[in-house]
Design a protein around this motif. Structure first.
Motif, PDB file in Angstrom:
ATOM      1  N   VAL A  50       0.838  -1.199   0.000  1.00 30.61           N
ATOM      2  CA  VAL A  50       0.000   0.000   0.000  1.00 30.61           C
ATOM      3  C   VAL A  50       0.869   1.243   0.000  1.00 30.61           C
ATOM      4  N   ASN A  51       1.933   1.232   0.783  1.00 30.04           N
ATOM      5  CA  ASN A  51       2.838   2.376   0.828  1.00 30.04           C
ATOM      6  C   ASN A  51       3.606   2.549  -0.478  1.00 30.04           C
ATOM      7  N   GLY A  52       3.665   1.488  -1.300  1.00 33.00           N
ATOM      8  CA  GLY A  52       4.342   1.566  -2.594  1.00 33.00           C
ATOM      9  C   GLY A  52       3.521   2.295  -3.642  1.00 33.00           C
ATOM     10  N   GLY A  53       2.289   2.627  -3.307  1.00 36.34           N
ATOM     11  CA  GLY A  53       1.442   3.392  -4.216  1.00 36.34           C
ATOM     12  C   GLY A  53       0.582   2.518  -5.108  1.00 36.34           C
ATOM     13  N   PRO A  54      -0.183   3.168  -6.003  1.00 39.13           N
ATOM     14  CA  PRO A  54      -1.123   2.453  -6.864  1.00 39.13           C
ATOM     15  C   PRO A  54      -0.468   1.406  -7.762  1.00 39.13           C
ATOM     16  N   ASP A  55       0.739   1.684  -8.250  1.00 42.23           N
ATOM     17  CA  ASP A  55       1.402   0.712  -9.138  1.00 42.23           C
ATOM     18  C   ASP A  55       1.716  -0.589  -8.407  1.00 42.23           C
ATOM     19  N   ALA A  56       2.197  -0.466  -7.170  1.00 46.50           N
ATOM     20  CA  ALA A  56       2.517  -1.664  -6.386  1.00 46.50           C
ATOM     21  C   ALA A  56       1.253  -2.459  -6.072  1.00 46.50           C
ATOM     22  N   ILE A  57       0.157  -1.763  -5.748  1.00 45.66           N
ATOM     23  CA  ILE A  57      -1.113  -2.431  -5.452  1.00 45.66           C
ATOM     24  C   ILE A  57      -1.628  -3.148  -6.702  1.00 45.66           C
ATOM     25  N   LEU A  58      -1.571  -2.478  -7.859  1.00 51.51           N
ATOM     26  CA  LEU A  58      -2.032  -3.076  -9.107  1.00 51.51           C
ATOM     27  C   LEU A  58      -1.206  -4.307  -9.455  1.00 51.51           C
ATOM     28  N   LYS A  59       0.099  -4.205  -9.288  1.00 47.69           N
ATOM     29  CA  LYS A  59       0.981  -5.333  -9.597  1.00 47.69           C
ATOM     30  C   LYS A  59       0.636  -6.544  -8.715  1.00 47.69           C
ATOM     31  N   LEU A  60       0.427  -6.304  -7.413  1.00 51.62           N
ATOM     32  CA  LEU A  60       0.074  -7.390  -6.511  1.00 51.62           C
ATOM     33  C   LEU A  60      -1.299  -7.977  -6.871  1.00 51.62           C
ATOM     34  N   ALA A  61      -2.262  -7.118  -7.174  1.00 54.48           N
ATOM     35  CA  ALA A  61      -3.617  -7.574  -7.529  1.00 54.48           C
ATOM     36  C   ALA A  61      -3.570  -8.465  -8.766  1.00 54.48           C
ATOM     37  N   VAL A  62      -2.806  -8.065  -9.788  1.00 56.00           N
ATOM     38  CA  VAL A  62      -2.694  -8.860 -11.019  1.00 56.00           C
ATOM     39  C   VAL A  62      -2.062 -10.215 -10.704  1.00 56.00           C
ATOM     40  N   THR A  63      -1.025 -10.219  -9.868  1.00 62.93           N
ATOM     41  CA  THR A  63      -0.368 -11.468  -9.476  1.00 62.93           C
ATOM     42  C   THR A  63      -1.349 -12.397  -8.765  1.00 62.93           C
ATOM     43  N   LEU A  64      -2.121 -11.833  -7.813  1.00 61.95           N
ATOM     44  CA  LEU A  64      -3.092 -12.641  -7.070  1.00 61.95           C
ATOM     45  C   LEU A  64      -4.175 -13.197  -7.991  1.00 61.95           C
ATOM     46  N   ILE A  65      -4.641 -12.381  -8.926  1.00 61.95           N
ATOM     47  CA  ILE A  65      -5.684 -12.829  -9.861  1.00 61.95           C
ATOM     48  C   ILE A  65      -5.161 -13.967 -10.728  1.00 61.95           C
ATOM     49  N   LYS A  66      -3.922 -13.839 -11.191  1.00 64.30           N
ATOM     50  CA  LYS A  66      -3.333 -14.908 -12.011  1.00 64.30           C
ATOM     51  C   LYS A  66      -3.234 -16.207 -11.220  1.00 64.30           C
TER      52      LYS A  66
END
Length: 156
Positions: free
Chosen positions: A130-146
């Motif tokens: 979360v502290n990494g900003g929107p890009d870090a959150i999006l990257k984690l979300a995509v990884t989890l979805i995959k």
């Protein structure tokens, strides 16, 4: 191996001096309600934290439990309303059965949106993301979805 049993005088749940119980789903505001009600001069609680008393005895309470509640009621200044806080009560059919025998007790049940609870849990465990900003959150979300998608396809 010897098991010792200490006999105790029993009482009745109907003698328990209890006006209300705070129950609910963890993370939905039960502690917040408890802390705010505790500040009111005419409200007292059986314990300064979550009280497991109703989980301890199944059929009949020992007289000592009834006396402890009465002592705590006097210790907090004989408030107009006396309560017990334990959010996990909602998960125990035995405790709900016990509550039926306590005259005039009210249950304050707090629930919230399960998605909000999951979101709070996820944010608390992924603070660095979360502290990494929107890009870090999006990257984690995509990884989890995959990962979830591959698990889902395998299970079909």
């Amino acid at each position: 191996r010897t098991i010792l049993t200490v006999p105790q005088e029993l009482s009745s749940w109907s003698k328990l001096n209890l006006d209300f119980v705070i129950a609910g789903v963890q993370g939905c505001g039960t502690s917040s309600l408890f802390r705010n009600l505790e500040k009111h001069p005419q409200i007292g609680f059986s314990s300064r934290k979550e009280d497991p008393s109703l989980y301890t005895w199944y059929l009949l309470p020992p007289k000592s439990l009834i006396e402890r509640f009465a002592e705590r009621w006097r210790a907090v200044g004989e408030p107009l309303k006396f309560g017990l806080d334990n959010p996990m009560i909602w998960d125990s059919p035995t405790v709900f059965e016990i509550l039926r025998y306590i005259p005039a007790v009210k249950v304050i049940f707090i629930a919230c949106d399960p998605v909000r609870v999951f979101e709070k849990w996820w944010v608390n465990r992924n603070v660095e993301v979360v502290n990494g900003g929107p890009d870090a959150i999006l990257k984690l979300a995509v990884t989890l979805i995959k990962k979830r998608k591959s698990l889902f396809v395998k299970n079909l």
